[in-house]
Design a protein around this motif. Structure first.
Motif, mmCIF file in Angstrom:
data_model
loop_
_atom_site.group_PDB
_atom_site.id
_atom_site.type_symbol
_atom_site.label_atom_id
_atom_site.label_comp_id
_atom_site.label_asym_id
_atom_site.label_seq_id
_atom_site.Cartn_x
_atom_site.Cartn_y
_atom_site.Cartn_z
ATOM 1 N N VAL A 28 0.837 -1.198 0.000
ATOM 2 C CA VAL A 28 0.000 0.000 0.000
ATOM 3 C C VAL A 28 0.872 1.249 0.000
ATOM 4 O O VAL A 28 2.021 1.218 0.469
ATOM 5 C CB VAL A 28 -0.961 0.020 1.208
ATOM 6 N N PRO A 29 0.376 2.361 -0.517
ATOM 7 C CA PRO A 29 1.163 3.603 -0.542
ATOM 8 C C PRO A 29 1.555 4.046 0.862
ATOM 9 O O PRO A 29 0.804 3.849 1.815
ATOM 10 C CB PRO A 29 0.213 4.608 -1.195
ATOM 11 N N ASP A 30 2.738 4.649 0.979
ATOM 12 C CA ASP A 30 3.223 5.097 2.277
ATOM 13 C C ASP A 30 3.600 6.576 2.202
ATOM 14 O O ASP A 30 4.227 7.016 1.235
ATOM 15 C CB ASP A 30 4.432 4.279 2.719
ATOM 16 N N SER A 31 3.215 7.307 3.247
ATOM 17 C CA SER A 31 3.401 8.762 3.251
ATOM 18 C C SER A 31 4.463 9.241 4.225
ATOM 19 O O SER A 31 4.525 10.419 4.554
ATOM 20 C CB SER A 31 2.067 9.442 3.603
ATOM 21 N N ALA A 32 5.326 8.354 4.708
ATOM 22 C CA ALA A 32 6.279 8.721 5.767
ATOM 23 C C ALA A 32 7.143 9.910 5.382
ATOM 24 O O ALA A 32 7.324 10.843 6.181
ATOM 25 C CB ALA A 32 7.146 7.517 6.122
ATOM 26 N N ASN A 60 5.132 11.165 -2.748
ATOM 27 C CA ASN A 60 6.144 10.500 -1.935
ATOM 28 C C ASN A 60 7.350 10.155 -2.802
ATOM 29 O O ASN A 60 7.418 10.508 -3.981
ATOM 30 C CB ASN A 60 5.568 9.263 -1.223
ATOM 31 N N SER A 61 8.294 9.434 -2.245
ATOM 32 C CA SER A 61 9.572 9.196 -2.921
ATOM 33 C C SER A 61 9.445 8.338 -4.170
ATOM 34 O O SER A 61 10.353 8.319 -5.007
ATOM 35 C CB SER A 61 10.558 8.537 -1.950
ATOM 36 N N VAL A 62 8.330 7.602 -4.309
ATOM 37 C CA VAL A 62 8.154 6.772 -5.509
ATOM 38 C C VAL A 62 7.077 7.342 -6.427
ATOM 39 O O VAL A 62 6.581 6.657 -7.319
ATOM 40 C CB VAL A 62 7.821 5.308 -5.140
ATOM 41 N N GLY A 63 6.720 8.617 -6.202
ATOM 42 C CA GLY A 63 5.822 9.299 -7.125
ATOM 43 C C GLY A 63 4.342 9.132 -6.859
ATOM 44 O O GLY A 63 3.520 9.551 -7.686
ATOM 45 N N GLN A 64 3.981 8.548 -5.736
ATOM 46 C CA GLN A 64 2.565 8.396 -5.422
ATOM 47 C C GLN A 64 2.037 9.689 -4.811
ATOM 48 O O GLN A 64 2.644 10.265 -3.918
ATOM 49 C CB GLN A 64 2.367 7.228 -4.465
ATOM 50 N N LEU A 65 0.872 10.101 -5.276
ATOM 51 C CA LEU A 65 0.307 11.385 -4.876
ATOM 52 C C LEU A 65 -0.568 11.221 -3.636
ATOM 53 O O LEU A 65 -1.381 10.285 -3.544
ATOM 54 C CB LEU A 65 -0.523 11.961 -6.019
ATOM 55 N N PHE A 66 -0.392 12.141 -2.671
ATOM 56 C CA PHE A 66 -1.200 12.170 -1.454
ATOM 57 C C PHE A 66 -1.809 13.555 -1.285
ATOM 58 O O PHE A 66 -1.244 14.560 -1.721
ATOM 59 C CB PHE A 66 -0.340 11.874 -0.217
ATOM 60 N N GLN A 67 -2.944 13.572 -0.633
ATOM 61 C CA GLN A 67 -3.563 14.844 -0.257
ATOM 62 C C GLN A 67 -3.442 15.037 1.245
ATOM 63 O O GLN A 67 -3.736 14.127 2.026
ATOM 64 C CB GLN A 67 -5.040 14.869 -0.656
ATOM 65 N N VAL A 68 -3.026 16.233 1.656
ATOM 66 C CA VAL A 68 -2.951 16.604 3.072
ATOM 67 C C VAL A 68 -4.050 17.622 3.328
ATOM 68 O O VAL A 68 -4.121 18.660 2.664
ATOM 69 C CB VAL A 68 -1.582 17.211 3.421
ATOM 70 N N ARG A 69 -4.918 17.323 4.296
ATOM 71 C CA ARG A 69 -6.054 18.225 4.545
ATOM 72 C C ARG A 69 -6.497 18.158 6.001
ATOM 73 O O ARG A 69 -6.104 17.246 6.747
ATOM 74 C CB ARG A 69 -7.233 17.867 3.643
#
Length: 457
Positions: A28-32, A60-69
């Motif tokens: 699963v994607p990781d946001s650390a 993140n470091s492998v290009g997966q996009l996250f939203q911070v809200r």
């Protein structure tokens, strides 16, 4: 269901993005690394300051996009770091139906991370990690002095609660999921996350075959088919007449007990060429005290019919499987596990009663229980005997009776999403429908080995 502000959208289906993180075993994607860069501005500041932060999109470091809200309720505010998820959308226009992909960032998607804080004091309350295909499953951590406490939650029930973890709470602000796994590998029940969708083949084959035959099933009181496929009365064992038109159309008439026998017989016939006998299925498995209400009522009424029937059916299937005749009490077919210690309710956290002998489980705990059983026993389906409370109109003392039954098939799909199909008296139900149908009842489960060699009458 969430409302999407896109005109003419009528049909939605959730699809995961094609890329996955490579640094944890769940894929699963990781946001650390994102959380390390935003910790000061999003996690440490007061609510008034955080409110001024605009929603951010970060990779993140492998290009997966996250939203911070930020999200707020009356007493708690949450900082959410959620991975991008694509929704496949059917867009209805004058020209026809057009399939589009829409990005969303669900707070409970696999890979999401949430920090919950008290709105009044700003005090941190919990950090939550979502890692499963089913959003009702997550781990969370709360502060406890210089250490932390861990919970493993499945559909509101605690598979582990308040487990001490030897790191300070702010460690989880920037810890990766893999770090959390390594830290709690021996203290949290991570084996409940070891899901292998290919193991549910037998259950899914049986579900598909039963569904194909449901149109042939017609409810009838006190009815089943004997070992020769002849229609009989359950109460007497005598043959019964069936409607000529039903017989010509190959319609099967049976009650809830006969329906379960039909299912189990469909797993036995390919192995033996025959079906189960009626008499052994009525063998008593409970001996109530003759001085109690149940003992007195049992002299005139069958209080344990579906409990006896399901236990003896499961024993019959095991006997065929093992090529040895077993009585129920020698089989271990009863489900007695107690994986939960507490649950989350509107009144807070309360204890869970667990398994009660000759009664089973409160039906409200059935979903998390079946989730655990689905993970740990992928080769089995379950015969459910339903116990309800009868309140006599004449004011005499209430009593309990097992007078309904069903077959339950848990499974996980290719995305790790938990599913459960229930069949009762010739009808297919969702687990939610089944639970709603029997509020405040108990459900006793017996396990039966599933098979892809399923050939019902």
């Amino acid at each position: 269901m969430k409302v999407f502000r896109i005109p003419f959208i009528l049909a939605l289906s959730l699809l995961p993005l094609p890329i996955f993180a490579e640094n944890n075993r769940f894929g699963v994607p990781d946001s650390a690394d994102i959380r390390k860069s935003i910790s000061d501005s999003w996690f440490e500041q007061s609510l008034d300051v955080v409110r001024h932060n605009r929603t951010e999109l970060r990779s993140n470091s492998v290009g997966q996009l996250f939203q911070v809200r930020l999200e707020e309720t009356r007493d708690v505010f949450s900082v959410i770091v959620a991975p991008e998820t694509e929704l496949s959308v059917d867009l209805y226009t004058k020209e026809g139906v057009e399939r589009r992909q829409v990005s969303e960032y669900p707070a409970d998607a696999a890979g999401s991370w949430i920090l919950l804080r008290d709105s009044s004091s700003g005090k941190p309350l919990k950090v939550r990690y979502y890692f499963a295909g089913d959003s009702s499953v997550y781990v969370q951590f709360s502060p406890s002095g210089n250490k932390s406490l861990a919970d493993y939650v499945i559909d509101g029930s605690f598979a582990a609660k308040g487990v001490p973890v030897g790191v300070s709470f702010d460690y989880f602000y920037t810890a990766s999921l893999q770090s959390v796994l390594s830290l709690t590998e021996k203290s949290l029940p991570w084996h409940y996350a070891d899901i292998h969708p290919e193991q549910y083949h037998g259950n899914l084959v049986m579900v598909a075959q039963i569904e194909k035959n449901l149109s042939r099933i017609k409810p009838a009181k006190d009815a089943c088919y004997n070992e020769f496929g002849k229609p009989i009365y359950i109460s007497t064992g005598k043959e019964r007449e069936v409607d000529v038109e039903d017989a010509q159309k190959n319609i099967l008439t049976m009650n809830h007990s006969g329906f379960l026998k039909w299912i189990v017989d469909g797993t036995i016939t390919p192995l033996t060429g025959g079906s189960t006998y009626r008499d052994p299925l009525l063998r008593p498995t409970v001996q109530p005290s003759p001085l109690g209400i149940a003992g007195i009522k049992s002299q005139t009424e069958s209080l344990y019919h579906s409990l006896d029937w399901t236990r003896n059916l499961a024993a019959a299937r095991l006997s065929v499987q093992a090529r040895r005749n077993y009585l129920y009490e020698d089989t271990g077919v009863d489900v007695k596990i107690e994986p939960f210690s507490a649950e989350v309710t509107e009144k807070g956290i309360t204890s869970v009663a667990g398994y009660i002998k000759n009664s089973g489980y409160e039906i409200k705990y059935l979903k998390p229980l079946l989730y655990v059983l689905g993970v740990t026993e992928p080769d089995y389906y379950y015969l459910a005997a339903i116990r309800r409370t009868v309140h006599p109109a004449d004011g005499s003392p209430e009593f309990k009776v097992f007078d309904s039954s069903a077959a339950i098939f848990p499974y996980f799909d290719k995305n790790g999403q938990f599913g459960c199909t229930v069949f009762e008296n010739g009808q297919e139900l969702t687990l939610a429908q089944f639970v709603k149908k029997y509020p405040d009842c108990f459900v006793h489960l017996t396990r039966v080995l599933s098979t892809d060699r399923f050939s019902p009458l």
